[in-house]
Design an enzyme around this catalytic site. Structure first.
Site, mmCIF file in Angstrom:
data_model
loop_
_atom_site.group_PDB
_atom_site.id
_atom_site.type_symbol
_atom_site.label_atom_id
_atom_site.label_comp_id
_atom_site.label_asym_id
_atom_site.label_seq_id
_atom_site.Cartn_x
_atom_site.Cartn_y
_atom_site.Cartn_z
ATOM 1 N N ASP A 52 0.644 -4.738 -21.092
ATOM 2 C CA ASP A 52 1.443 -5.580 -20.208
ATOM 3 C C ASP A 52 0.752 -5.810 -19.316
ATOM 4 O OD1 ASP A 52 2.574 -5.571 -22.362
ATOM 5 O OD2 ASP A 52 4.565 -4.640 -22.183
ATOM 6 N N HIS B 41 0.790 -1.465 0.057
ATOM 7 C CA HIS B 41 -0.018 0.290 -0.048
ATOM 8 C C HIS B 41 0.576 1.208 -0.194
ATOM 9 C CE1 HIS B 41 -3.344 3.138 0.490
ATOM 10 N NE2 HIS B 41 -2.676 3.026 1.830
ATOM 11 N N HIS C 197 -8.635 7.082 -1.085
ATOM 12 C CA HIS C 197 -7.366 6.367 -0.554
ATOM 13 C C HIS C 197 -5.903 6.248 -1.061
ATOM 14 C CE1 HIS C 197 -6.325 3.412 3.287
ATOM 15 N NE2 HIS C 197 -5.427 3.987 2.764
ATOM 16 N N HIS D 285 0.022 5.693 -0.915
ATOM 17 C CA HIS D 285 0.016 7.408 -1.008
ATOM 18 C C HIS D 285 0.956 7.443 -1.787
ATOM 19 C CE1 HIS D 285 -2.674 7.034 2.532
ATOM 20 N NE2 HIS D 285 -2.054 5.901 2.500
ATOM 21 N N TYR E 285 7.975 -13.099 -22.346
ATOM 22 C CA TYR E 285 8.528 -11.711 -22.014
ATOM 23 C C TYR E 285 9.748 -12.298 -20.741
ATOM 24 C CZ TYR E 285 10.614 -7.749 -20.448
ATOM 25 O OH TYR E 285 11.442 -6.647 -20.408
#
Length: 236
Positions: A139, A114, A179, A116, A233
């Site tokens: 991709d 997580h 958020h 910001h 790839y």
């Protein structure tokens, strides 16, 4: 409360490796400009049962409110998938319940991140998906980067929103409304890569929109690009 010494040596060794990796990966967040001060977190699942992921697994995550330059493998905390502290001297991240919910309900996920990060969070503030207008997006994300619902911090509400949004999506990233981005991966490193990529494409698409309307990529081409990148790839 269960203590780590109640687990076998294989689990304790796996926890030690995860603490080292998660500590090192946290340094990637400020390096790529994805966090400020103590915001953001990386976690990794530690599989307990030799048969595979289960609700008995553990997770390793950063402690709450600790600056990135203070983080060490020893400072990482270990929790079970109910968010209970198993080992550590500090309180776990305030996002621990969200990470634990994802691991409980998405057994294939081994890492959660997580941040910001500025541009991705700006899209989240508008509750607008980032449209798939770049081959890099096709991709990595297999389409648009979706928006998840608004949810308050502190319980598993954010985790529920992540799982509901990504359960049937190819995207490893979700923009939780008002958020910021959460990303998932087969391990913590893959989730960190997705966090870096989501900020890069959010920034690029934003800049493109200042110049005019970005051109969409045909779904058949998105599918082809995604299949190639995920299966052909790189080094396999």
């Amino acid at each position: 409360m269960t203590a780590l010494d109640e687990y076998g040596p294989e689990v304790r060794d796996a926890v030690a490796r995860a603490r080292d990796q998660v500590s090192r990966l946290h340094a990637e967040l400020p390096r790529w400009g994805l966090v400020v001060w103590t915001a953001g977190n990386v976690s990794q699942r530690v599989v307990v049962d030799p048969a595979g992921p289960s609700e008995r697994d553990l997770l390793v995550i950063k402690p709450s409110g600790v600056t990135y330059d203070e983080l060490t493998p020893e400072s990482m905390v270990v929790c079970d998938l109910e968010g209970n502290l198993v080992e550590g001297t500090r309180a776990p991240s305030s996002d621990t319940a969200a990470h634990a919910y994802v691991y409980t309900h998405m057994p294939h996920v081994g890492g959660v991140v997580h941040t910001h990060s500025t541009y991705a969070t700006a899209w989240a503030a508008r509750a607008e998906p980032v449209p798939c207008v770049l081959t890099m997006m096709a991709d990595e994300f297999g389409g648009d980067i979706p928006v998840g619902p608004f949810a308050l911090i502190g319980d598993d509400s954010i985790g529920r929103g992540i799982v509901e949004t990504l359960r049937d999506s190819r995207s490893p990233a979700v923009l939780m409304r008002n958020h910021g981005p959460f990303t998932i991966g087969k391990d913590a490193k893959a989730a960190v890569k997705a966090a870096v990529m989501v900020e890069e494409v959010a920034r690029t698409v934003h800049i493109s929109r200042q110049l005019g309307e970005p051109l969409p990529i045909a779904q058949s081409d998105v599918d082809s690009l995604y299949a190639r990148y995920q299966n052909v790839y790189g080094q396999h």
